[in-house]
Design a protein around this motif. Structure first.
Motif, PDB file in Angstrom:
ATOM      1  N   THR A 154      45.141  31.572  35.117  1.00 15.95           N
ATOM      2  CA  THR A 154      43.949  31.387  35.959  1.00 15.95           C
ATOM      3  C   THR A 154      43.128  30.155  35.589  1.00 15.95           C
ATOM      4  O   THR A 154      42.021  29.995  36.103  1.00 15.95           O
ATOM      5  CB  THR A 154      43.048  32.625  35.872  1.00 15.95           C
ATOM      6  OG1 THR A 154      42.680  32.848  34.501  1.00 15.95           O
ATOM      7  CG2 THR A 154      43.756  33.855  36.431  1.00 15.95           C
ATOM      8  N   SER A 155      43.633  29.318  34.733  1.00  9.24           N
ATOM      9  CA  SER A 155      42.877  28.131  34.316  1.00  9.24           C
ATOM     10  C   SER A 155      43.277  26.927  35.165  1.00  9.24           C
ATOM     11  O   SER A 155      44.348  26.337  34.945  1.00  9.24           O
ATOM     12  CB  SER A 155      43.132  27.810  32.841  1.00  9.24           C
ATOM     13  OG  SER A 155      42.565  26.555  32.506  1.00  9.24           O
ATOM     14  N   PRO A 156      42.440  26.524  36.130  1.00  5.99           N
ATOM     15  CA  PRO A 156      42.802  25.359  36.960  1.00  5.99           C
ATOM     16  C   PRO A 156      42.839  24.061  36.172  1.00  5.99           C
ATOM     17  O   PRO A 156      43.586  23.141  36.506  1.00  5.99           O
ATOM     18  CB  PRO A 156      41.706  25.339  38.031  1.00  5.99           C
ATOM     19  CG  PRO A 156      40.566  26.092  37.443  1.00  5.99           C
ATOM     20  CD  PRO A 156      41.155  27.120  36.534  1.00  5.99           C
ATOM     21  N   VAL A 157      42.039  23.973  35.109  1.00  4.45           N
ATOM     22  CA  VAL A 157      42.030  22.743  34.308  1.00  4.45           C
ATOM     23  C   VAL A 157      43.359  22.571  33.593  1.00  4.45           C
ATOM     24  O   VAL A 157      43.994  21.507  33.660  1.00  4.45           O
ATOM     25  CB  VAL A 157      40.865  22.765  33.294  1.00  4.45           C
ATOM     26  CG1 VAL A 157      40.943  21.541  32.380  1.00  4.45           C
ATOM     27  CG2 VAL A 157      39.527  22.804  34.013  1.00  4.45           C
ATOM     28  N   LEU A 183      49.488  28.400  29.427  1.00  4.08           N
ATOM     29  CA  LEU A 183      49.652  27.045  29.964  1.00  4.08           C
ATOM     30  C   LEU A 183      49.221  25.980  28.977  1.00  4.08           C
ATOM     31  O   LEU A 183      49.905  24.965  28.800  1.00  4.08           O
ATOM     32  CB  LEU A 183      48.831  26.900  31.258  1.00  4.08           C
ATOM     33  CG  LEU A 183      49.474  27.357  32.565  1.00  4.08           C
ATOM     34  CD1 LEU A 183      48.476  27.235  33.703  1.00  4.08           C
ATOM     35  CD2 LEU A 183      50.705  26.524  32.876  1.00  4.08           C
ATOM     36  N   ASP A 184      48.053  26.174  28.352  1.00  2.00           N
ATOM     37  CA  ASP A 184      47.541  25.115  27.478  1.00  2.00           C
ATOM     38  C   ASP A 184      48.439  24.922  26.250  1.00  2.00           C
ATOM     39  O   ASP A 184      48.620  23.792  25.776  1.00  2.00           O
ATOM     40  CB  ASP A 184      46.098  25.395  27.067  1.00  2.00           C
ATOM     41  CG  ASP A 184      45.933  26.772  26.433  1.00  2.00           C
ATOM     42  OD1 ASP A 184      46.887  27.562  26.450  1.00  2.00           O
ATOM     43  OD2 ASP A 184      44.819  27.048  25.939  1.00  2.00           O
ATOM     44  N   GLN A 185      49.045  26.019  25.754  1.00  2.00           N
ATOM     45  CA  GLN A 185      49.961  25.875  24.625  1.00  2.00           C
ATOM     46  C   GLN A 185      51.247  25.164  25.046  1.00  2.00           C
ATOM     47  O   GLN A 185      51.789  24.335  24.308  1.00  2.00           O
ATOM     48  CB  GLN A 185      50.289  27.245  24.030  1.00  2.00           C
ATOM     49  CG  GLN A 185      49.124  27.891  23.296  1.00  2.00           C
ATOM     50  CD  GLN A 185      49.510  29.178  22.610  1.00  2.00           C
ATOM     51  OE1 GLN A 185      50.688  29.425  22.329  1.00  2.00           O
ATOM     52  NE2 GLN A 185      48.518  30.025  22.333  1.00  2.00           N
ATOM     53  N   TYR A 186      51.748  25.496  26.233  1.00  2.00           N
ATOM     54  CA  TYR A 186      52.938  24.809  26.730  1.00  2.00           C
ATOM     55  C   TYR A 186      52.638  23.316  26.902  1.00  2.00           C
ATOM     56  O   TYR A 186      53.486  22.470  26.580  1.00  2.00           O
ATOM     57  CB  TYR A 186      53.390  25.408  28.053  1.00  2.00           C
ATOM     58  CG  TYR A 186      54.643  24.760  28.611  1.00  2.00           C
ATOM     59  CD1 TYR A 186      55.906  25.251  28.286  1.00  2.00           C
ATOM     60  CD2 TYR A 186      54.564  23.635  29.431  1.00  2.00           C
ATOM     61  CE1 TYR A 186      57.057  24.650  28.765  1.00  2.00           C
ATOM     62  CE2 TYR A 186      55.707  23.024  29.928  1.00  2.00           C
ATOM     63  CZ  TYR A 186      56.947  23.525  29.589  1.00  2.00           C
ATOM     64  OH  TYR A 186      58.086  22.925  30.061  1.00  2.00           O
ATOM     65  N   LEU A 224      46.195  19.648  34.290  1.00  2.00           N
ATOM     66  CA  LEU A 224      46.663  18.758  33.224  1.00  2.00           C
ATOM     67  C   LEU A 224      48.173  18.831  33.064  1.00  2.00           C
ATOM     68  O   LEU A 224      48.844  17.807  32.914  1.00  2.00           O
ATOM     69  CB  LEU A 224      45.966  19.111  31.914  1.00  2.00           C
ATOM     70  CG  LEU A 224      44.463  18.788  31.833  1.00  2.00           C
ATOM     71  CD1 LEU A 224      43.863  19.352  30.550  1.00  2.00           C
ATOM     72  CD2 LEU A 224      44.237  17.287  31.908  1.00  2.00           C
ATOM     73  N   LEU A 225      48.720  20.057  33.096  1.00  2.00           N
ATOM     74  CA  LEU A 225      50.171  20.201  32.958  1.00  2.00           C
ATOM     75  C   LEU A 225      50.888  19.620  34.173  1.00  2.00           C
ATOM     76  O   LEU A 225      51.921  18.950  34.034  1.00  2.00           O
ATOM     77  CB  LEU A 225      50.540  21.668  32.768  1.00  2.00           C
ATOM     78  CG  LEU A 225      52.045  21.974  32.632  1.00  2.00           C
ATOM     79  CD1 LEU A 225      52.667  21.162  31.502  1.00  2.00           C
ATOM     80  CD2 LEU A 225      52.276  23.467  32.425  1.00  2.00           C
ATOM     81  N   ALA A 282      49.133  22.327  40.781  1.00  2.00           N
ATOM     82  CA  ALA A 282      48.383  23.231  39.906  1.00  2.00           C
ATOM     83  C   ALA A 282      48.334  24.642  40.502  1.00  2.00           C
ATOM     84  O   ALA A 282      48.481  25.645  39.780  1.00  2.00           O
ATOM     85  CB  ALA A 282      46.972  22.691  39.682  1.00  2.00           C
ATOM     86  N   ASP A 283      48.124  24.729  41.807  1.00  2.00           N
ATOM     87  CA  ASP A 283      48.114  26.044  42.473  1.00  2.00           C
ATOM     88  C   ASP A 283      49.464  26.746  42.293  1.00  2.00           C
ATOM     89  O   ASP A 283      49.525  27.962  42.067  1.00  2.00           O
ATOM     90  CB  ASP A 283      47.796  25.880  43.960  1.00  2.00           C
ATOM     91  CG  ASP A 283      46.347  25.512  44.203  1.00  2.00           C
ATOM     92  OD1 ASP A 283      45.531  25.653  43.282  1.00  2.00           O
ATOM     93  OD2 ASP A 283      46.029  25.062  45.326  1.00  2.00           O
ATOM     94  N   PHE A 284      50.559  25.989  42.412  1.00  2.00           N
ATOM     95  CA  PHE A 284      51.890  26.567  42.216  1.00  2.00           C
ATOM     96  C   PHE A 284      52.029  27.153  40.804  1.00  2.00           C
ATOM     97  O   PHE A 284      52.512  28.271  40.619  1.00  2.00           O
ATOM     98  CB  PHE A 284      52.968  25.504  42.455  1.00  2.00           C
ATOM     99  CG  PHE A 284      54.341  25.928  42.026  1.00  2.00           C
ATOM    100  CD1 PHE A 284      55.146  26.685  42.853  1.00  2.00           C
ATOM    101  CD2 PHE A 284      54.822  25.574  40.775  1.00  2.00           C
ATOM    102  CE1 PHE A 284      56.407  27.088  42.444  1.00  2.00           C
ATOM    103  CE2 PHE A 284      56.079  25.968  40.354  1.00  2.00           C
ATOM    104  CZ  PHE A 284      56.876  26.733  41.194  1.00  2.00           C
ATOM    105  N   LEU A 285      51.596  26.371  39.801  1.00  2.15           N
ATOM    106  CA  LEU A 285      51.721  26.846  38.424  1.00  2.15           C
ATOM    107  C   LEU A 285      50.931  28.128  38.202  1.00  2.15           C
ATOM    108  O   LEU A 285      51.405  29.052  37.536  1.00  2.15           O
ATOM    109  CB  LEU A 285      51.242  25.760  37.454  1.00  2.15           C
ATOM    110  CG  LEU A 285      52.186  24.577  37.233  1.00  2.15           C
ATOM    111  CD1 LEU A 285      51.507  23.501  36.407  1.00  2.15           C
ATOM    112  CD2 LEU A 285      53.479  25.037  36.552  1.00  2.15           C
ATOM    113  N   MET A 286      49.722  28.198  38.745  1.00  2.00           N
ATOM    114  CA  MET A 286      48.916  29.404  38.560  1.00  2.00           C
ATOM    115  C   MET A 286      49.527  30.596  39.298  1.00  2.00           C
ATOM    116  O   MET A 286      49.560  31.714  38.779  1.00  2.00           O
ATOM    117  CB  MET A 286      47.479  29.136  39.030  1.00  2.00           C
ATOM    118  CG  MET A 286      46.711  28.185  38.108  1.00  2.00           C
ATOM    119  SD  MET A 286      44.945  28.076  38.492  1.00  2.00           S
ATOM    120  CE  MET A 286      45.015  27.211  40.064  1.00  2.00           C
TER     121      MET A 286
END
Length: 928
Positions: free
Chosen positions: A187-190, A220-223, A194-195, A177-181
């Motif tokens: 900036t959404s850790p949730v 992120l949430d849309q992806y 999840l992704l 998750a840290d990598f994705l952000m």
């Protein structure tokens, strides 16, 4: 002589791909490489480490990062592609020329030998990185035999020497998750977590997703939503940095090679892709069975149990353990599965996804149906038996993922969850089952009604009696013809009777119990096991409401019929014996109760095993009797043993384990170790709140026990707060006339008594006594406790006549209800004797003290507080001095003298289990 112009050697030959821009969560792995390749270096002997793992897991990224970190202190750092012989040989030629040892014009020269010769005599350490080697055989000749060097190899194959092999895992979810952000600027850790979970924390998939998000500007949430809906399309999109290909194409070569080498291994991978991305216990799933139990070969083209014939025939080959082992070895050459551990393997979720996406629709359906059948057949048919729990635990994640909720296999899974004490997941699964069956079969179908009944049981076990009642009343209504319930309706009525007694009056609960019993007698007969179950539940209601003599008669009747129809060793018979043993204890016949429970323990240990939950429950019952008898050391010992076995068998959070901890804490408190007991009750309370909920009966009971310990310690404000919280919940859930509410009110009154707030205490005692007499009856334990404690309150307030008058009435009531030699009767007679002495009636006091002291040894042990306290009072009266200070049942001293206060300290109450019944394929199954 041929003269060749050689370029002068460079001072430091270096050839590496660029250092990865983003590398997350690999410091531990890099430290391990440092240790293996540098710290353990032996002079003159190259050290070799192989980074192996699934394609896209980041092996090359780790190797490159390590190599770049070594450039400054090594004399040579060189990366060579090793995926095939010709490419690797050409790369060695380039390195040999760089070292001044080779010319392509010399047809007889071997570049590998030339490099080895140069490295053997080269001063200072060096690093070779052989990237993407197929296996050991393909690069063995290329490994330098001598020199002060480190050889780092990356490979998808796991077939390397164990001492050289290092598995490269996927990232943990936090690092992913840290990598994705970091990579996307989100900036959404949730959403990132999840992704990351959906991508299986695979570095290549994470980088590919990040590249797509960066290129398109999609959040992120849309992806994440798009990936869940259109996984295949997105696995082919995105241009990842530091990787040559996307996820799908990275594995396509492995799949083609695997198909060429071992078609059976491909079939195994297809089967594995149908399960959850958790360890798959192949020995449980692929064990030989009769041909009728699994998909097999047939001459016709018709599906076998819904499995297409082509899939069934290929599946048949996987029933041979040697074939499975060979297939696992083939899969291991590409790290498409985890290393097998006793036949259990894991497949990455994206490998599963890509494997499934490569299948045609009919093939995909066929393999999924085959997985369902194999899994359903592997589930043991007795989920309440602890002997089956190891298999269930291994199969559980797959059962929750694979099995259709309309199948009886899902019911088995939910029953296991309930038996293990996982009420939340049992409830959730039965909710899914019920929803699907209502949708596909209709609300009145028997399977639907059975699921509704079972959901009600789970809700009740979780503490939601009102929700349970609603489902059960619906089942009764839908399964009745002309207001006459059928067999299923009778099951629901039995469960309804159990459910309502916690939230209604005694009269209403008794009416429902009598209805359930009447229906079962009419439909099934007087001696049917289900009829006897309802009889036992009815007797338990009477027992819990203080009608012990009535209950004992019914318990005896049930035991006789169980013994006659089932034999003395049957679990249902020993359950009836257990109920009778509890009734004997409540009647004050502690020796007989202990003997009965010891007999049960012998039978259950022999028939069910020494660690069966029912056996451990019997051990707890013996501990309860020993505590009532006053043998606290023996009680603590047996509770401790039961607790340790429950921890091992059931787990730390199971309700039975928590009850054992409460039982042990109560004994510890009675030994005067209040701080230790309070700490243990606090731990139990925290777990109860988390696992069962803040308003569950066990949670509220534990709060009451903790409050009593605080009373004993003099922490009156803390105790009052706990009792007030419990009373608030009881009033809201049960109303004013329920025994649990009366108990909570008396607890609060006890606190007011010790606070010295006599008027408030007496007013609350009067209320509980009035409610108890009118609604519960004078024989109910809570009525008698309130009557005893109000006597003390009157005495402390200086109303000696009123105290003596009430105590005389209480002695008569206890004699009539409990018998003259019941421990509680003797406790009240001690108080009566003391009050008589206080009023000047020394003769009556001596007579009563004499009776108590002669009767006590017949029913309880010498270490109990009652004989010691009564003897002290009697000696004081005979010597003409005032008795000791007033004592509680545990020996502490509230205001007053010479009187025994009765506190609510009965943790065995939860073990009085009414039998709820599940419905399973037309049969009834009692919950544990």
């Amino acid at each position: 002589m041929l003269k060749v112009d050689m370029p002068p050697p460079e001072v430091k030959p270096v050839r590496l791909l660029p250092r990865p821009l983003y590398l997350a969560g690999r410091e531990a792995l890099l430290s391990e490489l440092e240790h293996r390749l540098v710290s353990r270096q032996v002079a003159g002997t190259p050290r070799t480490v192989v980074l192996c793992g699934l394609g896209g897991v980041g092996k090359t990224s780790v190797a490159l990062t390590f190599a770049h970190r070594r450039v400054a202190d090594h004399t040579l750092v060189w990366q060579l592609p090793a995926e095939d012989e010709s490419t690797m040989r050409a790369a060695f030629g380039q390195l040999a020329r760089q070292l001044g040892r080779y010319s392509p014009a010399d047809k007889t020269a071997d570049p590998v030998v030339a490099v080895h010769a140069a490295l053997a005599g080269r001063p200072g350490p060096w690093v070779l990185l052989l990237d993407n080697a197929p296996d050991l055989a393909s690069v063995r000749h290329a490994l330098p035999p001598v020199g002060d060097g480190r050889v780092l190899i990356t490979s998808r194959s796991r077939h390397w020497p164990r001492e050289e092999r290092v598995e490269v895992p996927v990232l943990n979810e936090r690092d992913a998750a840290d990598f994705l952000m970091l990579r996307t600027g989100e900036t959404s850790p949730v959403s990132a977590s999840l992704l990351a979970s959906e991508l299986g924390c695979l570095p290549l998939a994470l980088e590919q997703a990040a590249a797509y998000i960066e290129a398109t500007g999609e959040p992120l949430d849309q992806y994440l939503a798009a990936f869940i809906a259109q996984r295949t399309r997105l696995l082919n999109r995105g241009r990842p940095l530091d990787y040559d290909a996307c996820v799908a194409s990275t594995w396509s070569i492995s799949f083609k090679d695997l198909q060429r080498r071992s078609p059976v291994a491909v079939d195994l991978l297809r089967l594995l892709s149908c399960f959850a991305s958790e360890p798959v216990p192949l020995p449980l799933l692929l064990r030989p069975r009769d041909s009728g139990d699994r998909p097999g070969r047939r001459s016709s083209e018709e599906p076998v149990n819904g499995v297409p014939l082509a899939v069934a025939e290929r599946l048949a080959a996987l029933m041979d353990p040697f074939t499975v082992n060979d297939s696992l070895a083939s899969l291991g050459e590409f790290s498409l599965t985890s290393p097998p551990r006793s036949g259990t393997v894991t497949v990455h979720r994206l490998v599963q996804a890509v494997t499934q996406d490569q299948l045609k629709e009919d093939e995909r359906h066929g393999w999924r149906r085959a997985a369902e059948i194999l899994l359903g057949d592997a589930l043991p048919k007795t989920p309440e038996d602890p002997g089956s729990w190891a298999d269930y635990s291994a199969l559980l994640p797959h059962a929750l993922t694979v099995l259709p909720t309309t199948s009886s296999w899902s019911d088995l899974t939910a029953r296991f969850l309930l038996a293990k004490g996982d009420c939340d997941n049992a409830r959730e699964l039965w909710e899914r089952i019920l929803h699907k069956r209502r949708e596909e079969l209709g609300p009145d179908d028997k399977s639907t009604l059975g699921a509704s009944n079972n959901l009600a049981v789970a809700l009740y076990s979780k503490g939601d009696a009102h929700g349970s009642r609603a489902h059960l009343e619906d089942v009764v209504a839908r399964s009745s013809i002309a207001d006459r319930p059928d067999v299923l309706g009778a099951v629901a009525m039995n469960n309804l009777a159990v459910t309502v007694q916690g939230i209604t009056s005694f009269q209403e609960a008794r009416h429902v119990h009598e209805q359930a019993l009447s229906v079962r007698r009419r439909i099934l007969g007087n001696e049917h096991p289900d009829t006897l179950t309802s009889m036992g539940n009815y007797a338990l209601l009477l027992h819990l409401r203080g009608r012990v003599s009535e209950a004992r008669k019914i318990f005896t009747e049930v035991l006789l019929m169980r013994s006659r129809t089932l034999g003395t060793d049957h679990p249902a018979t020993t359950l009836a014996m257990s109920y009778l043993g509890m009734a004997l204890r409540e009647c004050g016949r502690l020796a007989a109760a202990k003997e009965m429970h010891e007999r049960i323990l012998d039978i259950r240990s022999r028939v069910l095993g020494p660690q069966h939950p029912s056996t451990l429950r019997t051990m707890s019952n013996i501990g309860v009797v020993l505590r009532a008898y006053g043998d606290l050391r023996a009680a603590e010992d047996i509770h401790e043993r039961a607790l340790e076995m429950r921890r091992r068998l059931l787990g730390e959070d199971h309700p039975d384990t928590l009850r054992s901890r409460s039982n042990r804490a109560c004994v510890i408190a009675e030994q005067g170790k209040y701080s230790l007991a309070a700490a243990q009750f606090e731990e139990v309370l925290d777990i109860n709140r988390r696992v069962l909920g803040r308003e569950n009966d066990d949670t509220l009971n534990t709060m009451g026990y903790l409050g009593v310990v605080h009373l004993e310690q003099g922490h009156l404000d803390v105790a009052e707060d706990l009792f007030s919280q419990v009373l608030s919940v009881r009033l809201r859930r049960c109303g004013t006339i329920h025994p649990d509410t009366v108990r909570a009110m008396t607890n609060l009154a006890d606190t007011l008594l010790l606070h010295g707030r006599m008027n408030a205490a007496i007013q609350l005692y009067r209320e509980t006594t009035k409610t108890g007499r009118a609604r519960l009856g004078v024989f109910h334990p809570e009525t008698l406790r309130a009557m005893n404690n109000i006597v003390i309150a009157y005495h402390v307030r200086g109303e000696a006549k009123e105290a003596l008058k009430l105590c005389e009435q209480l002695v008569k009531t206890c004699r009539r209800v409990r018998g003259a030699k019941h421990p509680e009767t003797l406790r009240v007679m001690n108080n009566m004797a003391y009050l008589s002495a206080e009023s000047g009636n020394i003769g009556e006091a001596k007579r009563m003290f004499s009776y108590v002291l002669s009767a006590v040894p017949q029913v309880i042990g010498p270490e109990h507080i009652l004989p010691r306290f009564c003897r002290s009072n009697a000696e004081a009266v005979l010597c003409g001095r005032r008795p000791d200070e007033t004592k509680t049942a545990s020996g502490t001293a509230p205001p007053g003298r010479g009187l025994l206060v009765v506190y609510d300290f009965e943790p065995e109450r939860p073990s009085l289990r009414l039998t709820l019944q599940l419905v399973a394929e037309g049969r009834t199954v009692a919950t544990m």
